[in-house]
Each structure stands twice: as structure tokens, then as C-alpha cells.
Design a protein around this motif. Structure first.
Motif, PDB file in Angstrom:
ATOM      1  N   ARG A   1      18.155  86.060 -86.152  1.00 40.07           N
ATOM      2  CA  ARG A   1      16.572  85.772 -86.429  1.00 40.07           C
ATOM      3  C   ARG A   1      15.460  86.206 -85.776  1.00 40.07           C
ATOM      4  NH1 ARG A   1      17.555  79.641 -87.892  1.00 40.07           N
ATOM      5  NH2 ARG A   1      18.390  79.942 -90.956  1.00 40.07           N
TER       6      ARG A   1
ATOM      7  N   HIS B   1      23.050  78.267 -90.530  1.00 39.22           N
ATOM      8  CA  HIS B   1      21.405  77.916 -91.124  1.00 39.22           C
ATOM      9  C   HIS B   1      20.915  77.506 -89.862  1.00 39.22           C
ATOM     10  CE1 HIS B   1      22.876  73.845 -90.405  1.00 39.22           C
ATOM     11  NE2 HIS B   1      21.491  73.573 -90.664  1.00 39.22           N
TER      12      HIS B   1
ATOM     13  N   GLU C   1      22.686  78.768 -86.759  1.00 34.61           N
ATOM     14  CA  GLU C   1      22.496  80.231 -86.081  1.00 34.61           C
ATOM     15  C   GLU C   1      23.849  79.898 -84.654  1.00 34.61           C
ATOM     16  OE1 GLU C   1      19.653  82.678 -84.747  1.00 34.61           O
ATOM     17  OE2 GLU C   1      19.576  84.039 -87.001  1.00 34.61           O
TER      18      GLU C   1
ATOM     19  N   LYS D   1      20.612  80.092 -95.426  1.00 41.71           N
ATOM     20  CA  LYS D   1      19.536  80.496 -94.395  1.00 41.71           C
ATOM     21  C   LYS D   1      18.785  78.700 -93.561  1.00 41.71           C
ATOM     22  CE  LYS D   1      18.701  85.279 -94.248  1.00 41.71           C
ATOM     23  NZ  LYS D   1      17.330  86.646 -93.712  1.00 41.71           N
TER      24      LYS D   1
END
Length: 213
Positions: free
Chosen positions: A101, A148, A150, A192
Motif C-alpha cells: 500500500r 488485508h 499486510e 483489501k
């Protein structure tokens, strides 16, 4: 000449589309005008077909993975290649490539079920996620993905039919999760925003998984 579309990625702003066909050249389309653009430098392109592309969330960069075994980073404005991970998986064709992200790292999957995390600032692999049971080359191996938040890296394994999980920062292997498919898994997408994912298999079934908190 007819070419199959292998992957595409919509620009986060919604006005452009990156398209990978069965060809080494990555194509950028203006969605409104349908005008096609390619990098002005032919040396930027891959040597074999591009099989996966992804924009960073901030739209400043895009990443592509190819059958030539290289992973390339592209400037999101000029569409020029700015960085290459050569032979990222020891020359094995790439299955997938995805940004974190914060766009500081790239997660790549080889068609031999190898998974690596690359740091853009140093151009090196900082974590290799090992122990997946897949063996040899597979044209349709599943891609690895972050969960979601990471904290974990996940990869469906063709050989065991299970989900391999690693701690994303350390590479420590976690317990396998049986996925219940009777044939190899060909695609895998994790949400995510929540602990949920979907698997799609050659057994003609898609399974949705969700962890209650």
C-alpha cells in the motif's frame, strides 16, 4: 494479428488503462479517446509476454511481470521503465507482481510457487517466502497476495491443495489451511479491507473464505 489480453490495470484516477497482451510491449490506453501509447524507448520493454500488471495506490508507479523472468517498475506519468529486477526468480517466468500500500515494496510470484518481497529503494529482495510445496514450472500457478492488513503473505499451493501463509516481515511459515478444492487453484484474491478471500479452481468451483473477528 490477433493477440490475447493477459492482464490489465485501471489507473487509480480512472482515465487510463494499462494492458498486457501476448506480446512483450506494455500498452497504455486513454479510456475516453481510446488512444494507445507505448514507451518511447523500445529498450524499456520486456523480452517476452507480460503476464501481470498493477498500479500503486498513489498512481505514481506501475509494476509488470513477464515470462522473461524480469519485473519492471514504470513511471505512472511518463510510462517509462524506471527500474528492473532482472531474473527476479532466477529466470523463472513471473506469475504476479503487486505493490504494498505504501508503494515502497513489490511482492512477486514465480511460476514455481516462489514468492519474494522487493524493496524499491535498494533494488533488492529483502524476504523470500519458502516452503510452498509446488514443484517445477506451471503455466497457470496461482498468485501470492497480502492479507488485508499486510501482516501475512498467502499463496495457494498446487501440490498440497492448501493455503500457505507466512509472516510478511520475517518470512516465518504458518500453519497450512486446507482449501477443499479437488483440482489446482488458478486464481486467488484477498480483500483489501477485511479478512476474506476467494479461490477459483479447475474443479469449476469458486470458494469464499471469511474469518469472523
Amino acid at each position: 494479428m490477433f493477440l490475447y489480453v493477459l492482464a490489465f490495470a485501471v489507473h487509480p484516477g480512472g482515465e487510463f488503462l494499462l494492458v498486457a497482451v501476448d506480446h512483450p510491449t506494455l500498452r497504455l490506453y486513454n479510456i475516453e479517446t481510446q488512444q494507445c501509447y507505448v514507451s518511447s524507448n523500445p529498450a524499456d520493454q520486456h523480452e517476452r509476454a507480460v503476464v501481470d500488471i498493477c498500479y500503486a495506490d498513489n498512481a505514481k508507479l506501475a509494476v509488470s511481470g513477464s515470462l522473461d523472468g524480469d519485473v519492471k517498475i514504470w513511471d505512472g506519468i511518463s510510462n517509462r521503465c524506471v527500474q528492473t529486477f532482472t531474473r527476479a526468480h532466477d529466470g523463472i517466468p513471473i506469475r504476479s507482481a503487486k505493490f504494498t500500500r505504501n508503494a515502497k515494496y513489490v511482492l512477486t510470484t514465480g511460476t514455481d510457487c516462489s514468492v519474494k518481497l522487493w524493496e524499491l529503494s535498494t533494488n533488492r529482495c529483502i524476504v523470500a517466502y519458502t516452503g510452498a510445496g509446488g514443484s517445477g514450472y506451471s503455466d497457470y500457478s496461482a498468485p501470492a497476495s497480502f492479507n488485508h492488513n499486510e501482516d501475512y503473505v498467502l499463496l495457494p499451493d498446487d501440490k498440497s491443495g492448501s493455503l500457505c501463509t507466512w509472516a510478511s516481515r520475517t518470512g516465518d511459515r504458518k500453519r497450512l489451511l486446507a482449501l477443499g478444492h479437488t483440482a489446482p487453484i488458478r486464481d486467488f484474491v484477498h480483500s483489501k479491507t477485511s479478512p476474506a478471500f476467494i479461490t477459483c479452481s479447475e474443479d469449476c468451483k469458486a470458494r469464499f473464505w471469511y474469518k469472523k473477528l
